[in-house]
Scaffold this motif. Structure first.
Motif, short mmCIF file in Angstrom:
data_model
loop_
_atom_site.label_atom_id
_atom_site.label_comp_id
_atom_site.label_asym_id
_atom_site.label_seq_id
_atom_site.Cartn_x
_atom_site.Cartn_y
_atom_site.Cartn_z
N SER A 6 0.81 -1.22 0.00
CA SER A 6 0.00 0.00 0.00
C SER A 6 0.84 1.27 0.00
CB SER A 6 -0.94 0.00 1.20
OG SER A 6 -0.20 -0.09 2.40
N PHE A 7 2.12 1.16 0.40
CA PHE A 7 2.98 2.35 0.40
C PHE A 7 3.86 2.43 -0.85
CE2 PHE A 7 2.30 1.61 5.00
CZ PHE A 7 1.69 2.83 5.29
N MET A 8 3.87 1.36 -1.62
CA MET A 8 4.75 1.36 -2.80
C MET A 8 4.26 2.34 -3.86
SD MET A 8 5.67 -2.60 -3.59
CE MET A 8 5.84 -3.80 -2.27
N ARG A 9 5.21 2.99 -4.50
CA ARG A 9 4.92 3.86 -5.63
C ARG A 9 5.73 3.34 -6.82
NH1 ARG A 9 1.56 4.56 -2.78
NH2 ARG A 9 0.71 6.42 -1.81
N ALA A 10 5.07 3.22 -7.96
CA ALA A 10 5.74 2.66 -9.13
C ALA A 10 6.01 3.74 -10.18
CB ALA A 10 4.86 1.56 -9.74
N ARG A 11 7.13 3.58 -10.85
CA ARG A 11 7.43 4.40 -12.02
C ARG A 11 7.82 3.45 -13.14
NH1 ARG A 11 10.06 10.14 -11.00
NH2 ARG A 11 8.52 10.93 -9.54
N LEU A 12 7.26 3.68 -14.30
CA LEU A 12 7.52 2.80 -15.45
C LEU A 12 8.31 3.56 -16.52
CD1 LEU A 12 4.04 1.07 -15.95
CD2 LEU A 12 6.08 0.09 -14.86
N TYR A 13 9.29 2.87 -17.09
CA TYR A 13 10.10 3.46 -18.16
C TYR A 13 10.28 2.44 -19.29
CZ TYR A 13 11.18 6.83 -14.55
OH TYR A 13 11.07 7.78 -13.56
N GLY A 14 10.46 2.94 -20.48
CA GLY A 14 10.74 2.07 -21.62
C GLY A 14 9.53 1.91 -22.51
N GLY A 15 9.40 0.71 -23.08
CA GLY A 15 8.27 0.44 -23.96
C GLY A 15 8.30 1.23 -25.25
N ALA A 16 9.52 1.56 -25.72
CA ALA A 16 9.64 2.31 -26.98
C ALA A 16 9.41 1.37 -28.16
CB ALA A 16 11.03 2.93 -27.08
N ASN A 17 8.98 1.93 -29.25
CA ASN A 17 8.80 1.14 -30.48
C ASN A 17 10.08 1.31 -31.31
OD1 ASN A 17 6.02 0.40 -29.89
ND2 ASN A 17 5.62 2.59 -30.15
N MET A 18 11.02 0.42 -31.02
CA MET A 18 12.37 0.59 -31.56
C MET A 18 12.53 0.10 -32.99
SD MET A 18 14.06 1.90 -29.07
CE MET A 18 15.74 1.66 -29.60
N HIS A 19 11.68 -0.83 -33.39
CA HIS A 19 11.91 -1.49 -34.66
C HIS A 19 10.67 -1.37 -35.53
CE1 HIS A 19 15.42 -3.20 -32.72
NE2 HIS A 19 14.64 -3.49 -31.71
N SER A 20 10.82 -0.90 -36.74
CA SER A 20 9.67 -0.76 -37.62
C SER A 20 9.05 -2.13 -37.86
CB SER A 20 10.09 -0.14 -38.95
OG SER A 20 11.04 -0.97 -39.56
N GLY A 21 7.75 -2.18 -37.93
CA GLY A 21 7.07 -3.46 -38.11
C GLY A 21 6.80 -4.17 -36.80
N MET A 22 7.33 -3.65 -35.71
CA MET A 22 7.08 -4.25 -34.40
C MET A 22 6.53 -3.18 -33.47
SD MET A 22 10.18 -6.85 -33.79
CE MET A 22 10.35 -8.31 -34.82
N ARG A 23 5.64 -2.42 -34.01
CA ARG A 23 5.11 -1.25 -33.34
C ARG A 23 4.46 -1.57 -31.99
NH1 ARG A 23 3.81 3.86 -34.42
NH2 ARG A 23 1.88 4.71 -33.58
#
Lengths: 122, 183
Positions: free
Chosen positions: B96-113
């Motif tokens: 209940s005290f945890m706070r999350a931060r998310l990073y990444g999830g980029a679309n690095m490669h065409s065709g794998m959007r």
């Protein structure tokens, strides 16, 4: 095998949903508890055919739950499977001593899990 | 409010969190660091317990995944998240005290959007279902990110990295399955 009544115990809602999807596919009836205390309370009035429990949970962990269940004669022969991210020999031995039937390390394969259930459920 | 990480600190140690790994610590001299493309890093911090952790995972979904592949990938993602949460709980944190931060999830490669998007959505759904507050998300785009996280304080610095390709395109591989032992 006939459909059975299974209690799943895990503090992760996501994991319980995943387990429900894997087990209902086989036609089993699923009941869920969020930790050992909630499971123990539910077990006061119910008699499932099998319990699948996580180890790391708040309030009462999986070890405590297994000991609690095995202390009651009516659950002496009920299979208890541990499903956990833990894989150390020490914790496995502790679960075995407490009365667990088997130990499954996450991530699990639904077909393998159902195969194990077929082997241990009577 | 989280402040930026200092650029240098005496006796500061850096650990790289590689794909498939997670690390939790309350060591004030430790900085967890990772480079992300379509992978996701989830940084959890409990300000009361002063403990934090980071994971780094990829769902490994092929472009035209079959339902079984999707299920296996989600089970693996769930495993990666649960591993991090469990280590946080063992270190004294409370959900209940945890706070999350998310990073990444980029679309690095065409065709794998959808790869980066899938990873990001999966992590957000996990946090929502498991009652962990999402404090911040820096996801998507087409650039790699470098994340530095000080687990003892929760301080995070994320920079876009234009000239690094941090990972090969995700391939259709089966995620690992844990061992089974009957007593």
């Amino acid at each position: 095998m006939p459909n059975i009544n299974i209690l799943t115990v895990d503090d992760s809602v996501s994991m319980r949903l995943l387990l429900r999807a894997a087990l209902t596919k086989e036609g089993h009836q699923i009941n869920e508890a969020e930790d050992g205390v909630a499971a123990a309370e539910w077990l006061e009035h119910h008699q499932p055919d099998l319990v699948i429990t996580d180890i790391n949970m708040p309030r009462m962990d999986g070890f405590g739950l297994i000991e609690h269940i095995r202390a009651q004669p009516r659950f002496r022969d009920m299979p208890i499977l541990v499903l956990t991210t833990e894989s150390t020999a020490e914790k496995k031995a502790r679960a075995r001593a407490a009365g667990a039937t088997g130990w499954i390390v996450k991530p699990f394969d639904p077909d393998q899990l159902n195969s194990v259930i077929r082997r241990v459920a009577h | 409010m989280l402040r930026p990480l200092p650029t240098s600190a005496p006796q500061q140690r850096r650990h790289s969190v590689m794909q498939g790994e997670s690390e939790v610590s309350s060591d004030a001299n430790l900085v967890l660091t990772t480079i992300l493309g379509s992978c996701i890093a989830c940084c959890l911090y409990d300000p009361r317990a002063k403990v934090g952790g980071m994971n780094h995972f990829l769902l490994s979904l092929p472009p035209h995944a079959a339902p079984d592949d999707i299920g296996a990938a989600q089970r693996y993602g769930l495993y990666a998240m649960e591993l991090l949460v469990n280590e946080m709980l063992k270190a004294g944190a409370h959900r209940s005290f945890m706070r999350a931060r998310l990073y990444g999830g980029a679309n690095m490669h065409s065709g794998m959007r959808s790869i980066g998007l899938n990873n990001s959505q999966f992590a957000q759904q996990f946090l929502a279902a498991d009652g962990i507050a999402l404090a911040f998300a820096d996801t998507g785009g087409s650039s790699a990110r470098r994340v530095d996280f000080q687990p003892a304080t929760g301080r995070i610095r994320c920079r876009l990295v234009q000239d690094i390709v941090p990972e090969t395109p995700p391939i259709a591989q089966k995620p690992p399955v844990g061992e089974i032992e009957l007593f």
